[in-house]
Design a protein around this motif. Structure first.
Motif, PDB file in Angstrom:
ATOM      1  N   HIS A   5      -6.348  49.155-115.317  1.00  0.00           N
ATOM      2  CA  HIS A   5      -5.987  50.549-115.545  1.00  0.00           C
ATOM      3  C   HIS A   5      -4.539  50.573-116.023  1.00  0.00           C
ATOM      4  O   HIS A   5      -3.688  49.866-115.475  1.00  0.00           O
ATOM      5  CB  HIS A   5      -6.141  51.363-114.259  1.00  0.00           C
ATOM      6  CG  HIS A   5      -6.054  52.827-114.493  1.00  0.00           C
ATOM      7  ND1 HIS A   5      -4.850  53.469-114.686  1.00  0.00           N
ATOM      8  CD2 HIS A   5      -7.006  53.778-114.597  1.00  0.00           C
ATOM      9  CE1 HIS A   5      -5.072  54.757-114.879  1.00  0.00           C
ATOM     10  NE2 HIS A   5      -6.372  54.966-114.831  1.00  0.00           N
ATOM     11  N   THR A  12      -6.533  49.691-110.737  1.00  0.00           N
ATOM     12  CA  THR A  12      -7.374  48.588-111.203  1.00  0.00           C
ATOM     13  C   THR A  12      -8.293  48.131-110.071  1.00  0.00           C
ATOM     14  O   THR A  12      -9.491  47.924-110.284  1.00  0.00           O
ATOM     15  CB  THR A  12      -6.496  47.417-111.703  1.00  0.00           C
ATOM     16  OG1 THR A  12      -5.748  47.877-112.828  1.00  0.00           O
ATOM     17  CG2 THR A  12      -7.340  46.217-112.088  1.00  0.00           C
ATOM     18  N   ASN A  15     -11.018  50.571-109.723  1.00  0.00           N
ATOM     19  CA  ASN A  15     -12.020  50.365-110.773  1.00  0.00           C
ATOM     20  C   ASN A  15     -12.962  49.223-110.421  1.00  0.00           C
ATOM     21  O   ASN A  15     -14.173  49.309-110.648  1.00  0.00           O
ATOM     22  CB  ASN A  15     -11.351  50.089-112.120  1.00  0.00           C
ATOM     23  CG  ASN A  15     -10.727  51.321-112.735  1.00  0.00           C
ATOM     24  OD1 ASN A  15     -10.989  52.441-112.312  1.00  0.00           O
ATOM     25  ND2 ASN A  15      -9.901  51.116-113.732  1.00  0.00           N
ATOM     26  N   TYR A  72      -7.101  60.279-111.303  1.00  0.00           N
ATOM     27  CA  TYR A  72      -6.163  59.186-111.050  1.00  0.00           C
ATOM     28  C   TYR A  72      -4.779  59.703-110.645  1.00  0.00           C
ATOM     29  O   TYR A  72      -4.075  59.065-109.869  1.00  0.00           O
ATOM     30  CB  TYR A  72      -6.057  58.257-112.264  1.00  0.00           C
ATOM     31  CG  TYR A  72      -7.279  57.381-112.438  1.00  0.00           C
ATOM     32  CD1 TYR A  72      -7.555  56.349-111.548  1.00  0.00           C
ATOM     33  CD2 TYR A  72      -8.160  57.575-113.496  1.00  0.00           C
ATOM     34  CE1 TYR A  72      -8.675  55.539-111.693  1.00  0.00           C
ATOM     35  CE2 TYR A  72      -9.278  56.765-113.654  1.00  0.00           C
ATOM     36  CZ  TYR A  72      -9.528  55.746-112.752  1.00  0.00           C
ATOM     37  OH  TYR A  72     -10.633  54.953-112.904  1.00  0.00           O
TER      38      TYR A  72
END
Length: 182
Positions: A5, A12, A15, A72
């Protein structure tokens, strides 16, 4: 960098977790993607424990929709609420300085960031031949002064570039609030 990310390592990792769940917690998927299955199962277990605790205390679980622009951003703000003491600022000289204790640090080579954000939160301070901060995420300084108001009381801050930046941000925020009040 399949799961990377742009805003940093925490997102990240999120994710990776989402992909793990979408692939039905498949150990082969973890193997194929060079991801530690037991670590993800442990993270999932912690998430389930937190959910049960919230249920036990009748705490409402609210989340921003994954498709929302704020998804986010809200996660980064939540990270600040927990890691507000673990912040570093990029100085003009090109190195980072940790907030309050003024330790010179560098981003750990394992970071997924391909740029140097001006402000970051971090999980770990790693001391090797150099001082590194690991698991870092880009943040906005105005979030610091809004979310961790008492900690970012600038009367208790050492003189540094970060303090000067925060003073400017506070002045701007106060002038906006003043203008909105009239």
């Amino acid at each position: 960098m399949r799961f990377a990310h742009i805003d940093g390592d925490h997102l990240t990792l999120l994710n990776v977790y989402h992909a793990f769940k979408q692939n039905h917690e498949d150990p082969q998927w973890c193997y194929d993607n060079f991801i530690n299955y037991r670590s993800l199962k442990s993270a999932d277990n912690v998430r389930q424990q937190l959910s049960r605790i919230m249920d036990r205390f009748n705490l409402r679980r609210t989340s921003t929709d994954f498709t929302s622009r704020d998804y986010y951003i809200n996660i980064r703000k939540a990270l600040i609420a927990g890691f507000f003491m673990q912040v570093a600022h990029l100085e003009r000289t090109g190195h980072y300085l940790t907030i309050k204790d003024n330790q010179v640090v560098q981003l750990h080579p394992s970071t997924c960031l391909d740029h140097k954000p001006e402000w970051v939160i971090y999980n770990e301070f790693v001391l090797t031949t150099k001082n590194y901060i690991r698991t870092v995420t880009d943040i906005k300084p105005e979030w610091l002064v809004k979310i961790a108001t008492q900690y970012y009381d600038l009367d208790n801050f050492p003189q540094c570039e970060a303090k000067r930046q925060l003073e400017l941000i506070l002045a701007k925020l106060e002038s906006k609030q003043y203008q909105e009040g009239f």
